[in-house]
Design a protein around this motif. Sequence first.
Motif, short mmCIF file in Angstrom:
data_model
loop_
_atom_site.label_atom_id
_atom_site.label_comp_id
_atom_site.label_asym_id
_atom_site.label_seq_id
_atom_site.Cartn_x
_atom_site.Cartn_y
_atom_site.Cartn_z
N GLY A 148 39.46 52.14 46.01
CA GLY A 148 38.42 52.10 45.00
C GLY A 148 38.83 51.34 43.75
O GLY A 148 38.28 51.56 42.67
N THR A 149 39.81 50.44 43.88
CA THR A 149 40.29 49.66 42.74
C THR A 149 40.10 48.17 43.02
O THR A 149 39.87 47.76 44.16
N ILE A 150 40.22 47.40 41.96
CA ILE A 150 40.08 45.95 42.09
C ILE A 150 41.21 45.28 41.31
O ILE A 150 41.61 45.75 40.23
N LYS A 151 41.76 44.21 41.87
CA LYS A 151 42.87 43.51 41.21
C LYS A 151 42.33 42.64 40.08
O LYS A 151 41.34 41.94 40.22
N THR A 152 43.03 42.71 38.96
CA THR A 152 42.68 41.92 37.77
C THR A 152 43.91 41.13 37.36
O THR A 152 45.03 41.63 37.43
N ARG A 153 43.69 39.90 36.90
CA ARG A 153 44.82 39.03 36.52
C ARG A 153 44.69 38.61 35.07
O ARG A 153 43.63 38.13 34.64
N LEU A 154 45.79 38.78 34.33
CA LEU A 154 45.89 38.28 32.97
C LEU A 154 46.71 37.00 32.97
O LEU A 154 47.52 36.75 33.86
#
Length: 383
Positions: A264-270
Amino acid sequence: MLFRTIRNYAGVACFLTLASCGNKQQQQQQQGPPPAVPVTVEEAATTSAVYYDEYPGTVTPLNQTELRAQVTGYITGIHFKDGDKVSKGQKLYSIDQQVYDANYQQSLANVAVQEANLVKAQKDADRYHELDKKDAIAKQQVDYADAALESAKKQLAAAKATAESVRANVRFSGIVAPFSGTIGISQVRMGTSVVAGQTVLNTISTDDPMAVDFTVDQKDIYRFSQLQGKGTKDSTFLLAFGDDVYPYPASVSTIDRAVDAQTGTIKTRLVVANPKHVLKGGMNTIVRVKATTGASSVVIPYKAVTEQLGEFFVYVVGDSSKVTQRKVTLGRQIGTSVVIKDGVKEGEKVVTQGSQNLREGSAITTAPPQQAGAPGAAAPAKK
């Protein structure tokens, strides 16, 4: 007679019981109500304090690739030092380059031979066709000449294809940097035997800027979508390494295309600047995302909260300095305080110290306890 004796005993027991109860009531009346419990209280307030949500993240290069051998042979040249900054197109490794150069020259010579054979076959075919017009040669000889010409053409085409293949091997025998970046520690040394497509020679990656990958719950996708592209000026996103905070703020560059159905998570990129090359690929960090409690959030000291069977309670001071135990819903903890979503209103007073001695309806006092010998303290009884 026996019955009368039992009746007398019962009467005496009843009398003694009544006398005991009377004595207890008399003692309670003499003692009075239980003394007030000394406590410390603080008033609930509203705040718009700034705090940071924290997420575990991993530093990763924006561009990284493994360098693999594209031809089979031996390492005959290493043209860099481990950890060097390299430029796109810079030569890094040589693999039997002289051997492949020699093979290429041989293939070019074969092309020249086939070109000469084609010229001879073409001349023979032209001459036989002229004789055929004068009916001075057998038809079979003309057919042989035409077949030899076609064969010469195909042999020349095959020789050229072989030359191109060898030429590609010559190019692949020299490994060059696919982009500008930092090259790692070489996995092979001079004379090492390598196999095309299998042997990893090294890894090259970019190091400024760097990326930081972390996962967020799907319910926060909208929030991070709104933050995408922000943060480089107002420090919305910061990186922490233990007690140290990285001095350059980051910003959201990419949110993955889909939510992981299992977590239930999503990868995020900084993306974050790395001018001093302090950040290295694979480092673990804490991503700190700035947020606010909102102007109407009620906060109280966290030490006022007690937990019972997974639920949270506080003692609220009511009329006549008596307390009431009240269930609360907790929000974000901010330092030594905590946001109260429900259960306490602004201005109400809660007990922060001494709650372990309280129960529903207990009387309290906020006056400090009197010390022995202090003015107003009761004198010790005379013996």
